[in-house]
Write an enzyme that holds these catalytic residues in place. Structure first.
Site, mmCIF file in Angstrom:
data_model
loop_
_atom_site.group_PDB
_atom_site.id
_atom_site.type_symbol
_atom_site.label_atom_id
_atom_site.label_comp_id
_atom_site.label_asym_id
_atom_site.label_seq_id
_atom_site.Cartn_x
_atom_site.Cartn_y
_atom_site.Cartn_z
ATOM 1 N N ASP A 320 -27.057 99.572 9.469
ATOM 2 C CA ASP A 320 -25.711 99.665 10.068
ATOM 3 C C ASP A 320 -24.851 100.850 9.337
ATOM 4 O O ASP A 320 -25.287 101.296 8.561
ATOM 5 C CB ASP A 320 -24.963 98.413 9.850
ATOM 6 C CG ASP A 320 -23.795 98.048 10.596
ATOM 7 O OD1 ASP A 320 -23.526 99.118 11.588
ATOM 8 O OD2 ASP A 320 -23.176 97.130 10.629
ATOM 9 N N GLU A 323 -23.778 106.248 10.794
ATOM 10 C CA GLU A 323 -23.190 107.352 11.856
ATOM 11 C C GLU A 323 -23.069 108.691 10.797
ATOM 12 O O GLU A 323 -23.270 109.849 11.569
ATOM 13 C CB GLU A 323 -21.652 106.926 12.241
ATOM 14 C CG GLU A 323 -21.869 105.991 13.375
ATOM 15 C CD GLU A 323 -21.941 104.369 12.950
ATOM 16 O OE1 GLU A 323 -22.521 103.617 13.419
ATOM 17 O OE2 GLU A 323 -21.457 104.442 11.462
ATOM 18 N N ASP A 395 -19.723 97.219 18.039
ATOM 19 C CA ASP A 395 -18.547 96.365 17.882
ATOM 20 C C ASP A 395 -17.879 96.089 19.192
ATOM 21 O O ASP A 395 -16.807 96.356 19.361
ATOM 22 C CB ASP A 395 -17.625 96.804 16.713
ATOM 23 C CG ASP A 395 -18.180 96.813 15.317
ATOM 24 O OD1 ASP A 395 -19.360 96.612 15.290
ATOM 25 O OD2 ASP A 395 -17.632 97.488 14.715
#
Length: 588
Positions: A320, A323, A395
């Site tokens: 996770d 990015e 999300d």
């Protein structure tokens, strides 16, 4: 010469610019590249994942546009992303610079292979779609795909970037996750309740709170004193465990993963050559430079049980925040003038960071389990990430409009190669009402990746907590998933071999039916099953478009009853629309 040195002040921003408190030194000056591309005889274009827009991309220029702003490809950590039409264009967690077009007589695609921040405008031309592509830096490395068949275009794209990895079959089952299952007793209780209520599932997940102060590849021994035994206990019932491992490493010299990397010089550097330090979940952190082969080898070695104490061969990985997310960075990410392997600026490769992290994680799983297939979930991705990881839509929220947005988002991902994809059941943020939760389980049971997940501040929402009626409906949805598993596994094998998407738009199977070209409220699961989710509260009747050229039958499983004549059906709370196509498919 004065302009090049910017001593006159007339070229402010060419060599250096600021974003709030952050300053980008831009040592190489302006370096943008761009090109105009027309998709001839096409009314629709698709792709450019990831965003929450309609599957058929709305124009960004011209009359009636919701927002006069280009589509952006720039991987970002977006909190509670917006699905309303004037905001749904925004860049999200991953970037695939592939645009597709389709018309009744032909299909086409354009791959713009550039890892820098990229913008794309779309507008109507004379009988065409006109697009303008521009990237902040790099070169024009462009691939044109063309065929009379959308399947052939998908095959051409797969030849360029690779095909979907073939997952272990457990990964196709249902995954139960929460931020966070708090300790071993909680894990035992949740696992036992699934059995007690006869709810099939395959994988239990742990979020960041299982670690020692967010130091990844560690276990909080107060909460999880026997992690190996916990994993092996799940395995006795055929179940696996997945834990989160993010790319930010807590800046703590007593933390071996960080200390060893620092000693070897493996972190992303700041513009002056020192180790970059920012803030994320653990506080002050540094980020491994996964673009370096040496770093990827180091990361892979950390998955060996001798380095990752408390792990077993039953443990799999969730990457996770890759990015990468940097809480105190510009737009919650890295500064563009940071330096990677061989002095490459971050601006040139920003969208590739998550891609290379999952490449390294896969190598680690192969070291841990030689000859066995890995499973990795990633939030960030790029063209070709399907070779290494599954992807989820990040999300989302416990709202009906987010359930509605899930189908076009997953179609967009699927058609850009990210085929092992799904949206968190129930929505990550907020508390779903029972009807919404049931409808989400029913829809997600037919998407490639099937996981329930929830934020730490939400109420517990395991299926047995809403009363017998909801538990029965969720049980039926879960059972329907396992009923189609052999078919789904065959689709994954076909995707692995040929690059064909698992979840696909109706026009993929009915390429001459123009009524399907803008349709994104229903989808095909492979060539045989047509699924139309219920995405609004209180809906008891639903119109379903069934393309011509095939015979259609209601697909009967425990969840479903016969829904009547083609074109519509009764949609009571236990049911949704699912049809099986039979016979040859021809013109609509």
């Amino acid at each position: 010469e004065g302009a090049l040195e910017d001593v006159t002040g007339e070229n402010d921003g060419l060599w250096e610019e600021s974003f709030k408190a952050h300053r980008d030194s831009r040592p190489h000056g302006p370096a943008s590249v761009g090109m105009d591309v027309d998709f001839l005889a096409s009314k629709h274009v698709y792709g450019l994942s990831e965003r929450a827009s309609r599957f058929s991309l709305p124009n960004t220029k011209g009359e009636g546009v919701a927002r006069d702003e280009p589509y952006r490809l720039y991987n970002l950590d977006v909190f509670e992303y917006d699905v309303t039409p004037d905001r749904a264009h925004q860049a999200l967690y991953g970037a695939v610079p592939l645009m597709l077009s389709h018309a009744a007589t032909h299909s086409a695609g354009l791959l713009w292979l550039n890892g820098a921040e990229t913008m794309i405008d779309v507008e109507d031309g004379e009988g065409s779609k006109r697009t303008h592509w521009f990237s902040e830096s790099g070169v024009i490395d462009m691939f044109v795909l063309s065929s009379s068949s959308p399947a052939e275009v998908q095959g051409q794209y797969a030849q360029l970037v690779g095909t979907q990895f073939l997952p272990p079959i457990f990964a196709l089952g249902y995954h139960q996750c929460r931020w966070n299952y708090k300790d071993e007793a909680d894990v035992r209780q949740v696992d036992g309740q699934f059995d007690e209520h006869d709810l099939p599932y395959d994988v239990l997940w742990l979020d960041i709170e299982h670690t020692v102060g967010k130091r990844y590849m560690t276990w909080d021994k107060h909460l999880f004193p026997n992690p190996e035994q916990m994993q092996e206990d799940l395995a006795t019932r055929g179940r696996k465990m997945v834990v989160i491992i993010d790319p930010h490493l807590k800046a703590d010299n007593s933390y071996a993963v960080y200390a060893d990397a620092k000693r070897q010089g493996l972190f992303v550097k700041n513009k002056d050559g020192g180790d970059f330090e920012g803030h994320c979940w653990p506080g002050a952190s540094s980020w491994l430079d996964y673009l370096s082969p040496q770093v990827r080898d180091y990361w892979a070695s950390r998955f060996l049980p001798s380095n990752y104490q408390g792990s077993t061969t039953q443990l799999y990985t969730w990457n996770d925040m890759n990015e990468p997310s940097v809480f105190n960075g510009p737009e919650i990410t890295m500064q563009k003038d940071l330096l990677h392997h061989k002095g490459v600026e971050h601006r040139d490769v920003h969208n590739l960071y998550g891609f290379y992290m999952t490449m390294a994680t896969q190598a680690g799983q192969q070291l841990l389990r030689p000859g066995r297939r890995p499973f990795i979930l990633s939030r960030a991705f790029y063209a070709g990430s399907q070779r290494y990881a599954a992807v989820w839509t990040g999300d989302n929220m416990a709202r009906w409009d987010h359930l509605e947005a899930a189908t076009p988002m997953l179609l967009q991902l699927s058609m850009t190669g990210i085929q092992f994809c799904g949206a968190d059941v129930g929505g990550f943020f907020g508390n779903p009402e029972p009807e919404l939760l049931v409808r989400w389980y029913q829809s997600a049971a037919y998407t490639p990746f099937f996981r329930g997940h929830a934020h730490i501040d939400t109420k517990r929402r395991e299926p047995w907590l809403f009363g017998d009626a909801v538990t029965n409906q969720v049980r039926n949805a879960l059972r329907s998933r396992y009923r189609v598993m052999p078919y789904l596994y065959s689709l994954f094998h076909h995707a692995h071999k040929t690059g064909q998407p698992i979840m696909r738009p109706l026009w993929m199977e009915f390429p001459k039916d123009e009524a399907t070209f803008a349709m994104d409220d229903a989808f095909m699961l492979g060539p045989a099953l047509l699924v139309k989710p219920v995405v609004n509260a209180g809906v008891n009747n639903l119109d379903v478009y069934l393309p011509g050229g095939a015979e259609w039958y209601p697909f009967k499983a425990n969840l479903y009853k016969e829904v009547g004549t083609p074109g519509g059906g009764e949609q009571k709370r236990g049911f949704m629309s699912l049809f099986k196509g039979g016979g040859a498919k021809g013109d609509a």
